[in-house]
Write an enzyme that holds these catalytic residues in place. Structure first.
Site, mmCIF file in Angstrom:
data_model
loop_
_atom_site.group_PDB
_atom_site.id
_atom_site.type_symbol
_atom_site.label_atom_id
_atom_site.label_comp_id
_atom_site.label_asym_id
_atom_site.label_seq_id
_atom_site.Cartn_x
_atom_site.Cartn_y
_atom_site.Cartn_z
ATOM 1 N N ASP A 186 0.845 -1.214 0.000
ATOM 2 C CA ASP A 186 0.000 0.000 0.000
ATOM 3 C C ASP A 186 0.876 1.259 0.000
ATOM 4 O O ASP A 186 0.579 2.246 -0.676
ATOM 5 C CB ASP A 186 -0.988 0.005 1.183
ATOM 6 N N ARG A 187 1.992 1.197 0.709
ATOM 7 C CA ARG A 187 2.911 2.341 0.740
ATOM 8 C C ARG A 187 3.554 2.541 -0.628
ATOM 9 O O ARG A 187 3.655 3.662 -1.128
ATOM 10 C CB ARG A 187 4.010 2.114 1.796
ATOM 11 N N THR A 233 -8.918 13.498 31.730
ATOM 12 C CA THR A 233 -8.177 12.336 31.202
ATOM 13 C C THR A 233 -8.430 12.142 29.708
ATOM 14 O O THR A 233 -7.497 11.933 28.922
ATOM 15 C CB THR A 233 -8.587 11.069 31.980
HETATM 16 C C1 LIG Z 1 2.594 -0.374 7.746
HETATM 17 C C2 LIG Z 1 1.327 -1.120 7.377
HETATM 18 C C3 LIG Z 1 0.941 -2.040 8.521
HETATM 19 C C4 LIG Z 1 0.190 -0.101 7.152
HETATM 20 O O1 LIG Z 1 -1.003 -0.812 6.969
HETATM 21 P P1 LIG Z 1 -2.451 -0.137 7.033
HETATM 22 O O2 LIG Z 1 -2.456 0.889 8.097
HETATM 23 O O3 LIG Z 1 -2.656 0.520 5.688
HETATM 24 O O4 LIG Z 1 -3.413 -1.241 7.251
HETATM 25 C C5 LIG Z 1 1.529 -1.904 6.043
HETATM 26 O O5 LIG Z 1 1.979 -1.044 5.046
HETATM 27 C C6 LIG Z 1 2.496 -3.049 6.201
HETATM 28 O O6 LIG Z 1 2.151 -4.103 6.687
HETATM 29 N N1 LIG Z 1 3.753 -2.851 5.768
HETATM 30 C C7 LIG Z 1 4.786 -3.865 5.812
HETATM 31 C C8 LIG Z 1 5.952 -3.388 6.603
HETATM 32 C C9 LIG Z 1 6.662 -2.210 5.988
HETATM 33 O O7 LIG Z 1 6.100 -1.460 5.168
HETATM 34 O O8 LIG Z 1 7.837 -2.026 6.328
HETATM 35 K K LIG Z 2 -1.757 3.135 6.663
#
Ligand SMILES: CC(C)(COP(=O)(O)O)[C@@H](O)C(=O)NCCC(=O)O
Ligand SMILES: [K+]
Ligand SMILES: Nc1ncnc2c1ncn2[C@@H]1O[C@H](COP(=O)(O)OP(=O)(O)O)[C@@H](O)[C@H]1O
Length: 232
Positions: free
Chosen positions: A97-98, A170
């Site tokens: 996704d990144r 809180t």
């Molecule tokens: C960092 C994440 C958990 C983000 O996931 P999300 O918040 O989109 O569900 C995902 O991009 C992931 O599992 N990455 C693998 C590890 C990495 O990018 O280094």
């Molecule tokens: K994310």
């Protein structure tokens, strides 16, 4: 609608059509989500799918199991032609996704950029003017920050909207503290990387973290666009 684009994160499964319309969303917290997805696929309109998944393998297997009879392309850094070159020591470990989000952003900006994705986790990624991924940060998303305090302490708190001010009870201290921490991280990364453009994405940018929108542009379709650019 013959072809769909699936973004399977740790919280949500989002289904887009080829035009980038979000046609279905399933939250993992909904007990029947996989049955609802199954009913959607059973309507029979979907012949092809492109899948970006960072979910645990059981969840990914459940999604794949529903799509028997659909030709599924699973996005991976090893498949497709990417403009982004990246910095990971083990390239396949970078969340797809990144990679898709920075790919889409770089194709549109063609310059130094920072992408901030506020989902289950918050990720920040920096790209230079040549499309080289300089690296990034991963921190727990807002909900996970709340859950970790609930699980690891004796604290209880209400669902107040977070603000940047000092808290006076809180709930305010916790929620404002998390927002402030996330905002400060984003600001410090932006300051250090000095990008020509900052792009924010992820579900929380429209909700609890909407104050981050002042830091840059918002594009909720980055992962979809990345899938479309790389896999057609
Ligand atoms: C960092 C994440 C958990 C983000 O996931 P999300 O918040 O989109 O569900 C995902 O991009 C992931 O599992 N990455 C693998 C590890 C990495 O990018 O280094
Ligand atoms: K994310
Ligand atoms: N149980 C829940 N009920 C309602 N909304 C939720 C729930 N869990 C998470 N969310 C929200 O759903 C959105 C999911 O964000 P998203 O970027 O799609 O996450 P991911 O890519 O990690 O799956 C966030 O805005 C989050 O706050």
């Amino acid at each position: 609608m013959n072809k769909v684009y699936l973004d399977l994160g740790n919280t949500a499964l989002k289904v887009f059509n080829s035009q980038g319309d979000l046609i279905e969303t399933y939250l993992a917290s909904d007990v029947c989500w996989i049955d609802r997805f199954k009913s959607f696929i059973a309507l029979g309109g979907v012949e092809q799918a492109v899948l970006a998944s960072v979910a645990v393998k059981e969840k990914e297997a459940a999604v794949m199991g529903v799509m028997k009879g659909v030709a599924v392309t699973k996005a991976s850094c090893a498949k497709g032609s990417w403009k982004i070159q990246h910095s990971y020591k083990q390239p396949h470990r970078l969340g797809i996704d990144r990679l898709l989000a920075i790919e889409a952003a770089y194709r549109e900006v063609n310059d130094r950029l920072v992408v901030i994705d506020c989902g289950s986790a918050i990720t920040l990624d920096s790209v230079d003017a040549d499309g080289f991924h300089l690296g990034g940060f991963i921190v727990p998303g807002y909900r996970l920050q709340m859950e970790s305090l609930l699980n690891g302490t004796n604290l209880t708190f209400d669902a107040v909207e977070p603000a940047q001010d000092l808290g006076n009870d809180t709930s305010e201290c916790i929620r404002n503290g998390s927002l402030r921490m996330i905002t400060s991280l984003c600001e410090s990364v932006i300051k250090e990387c000095n990008p020509s453009k900052v792009i924010l994405t992820g579900g929380d940018v429209n909700g609890v973290l909407s104050s981050l929108r002042s830091l840059g542009g918002v594009d909720e379709l980055l992962v979809f666009k990345g899938l479309k650019y790389v896999y057609g």
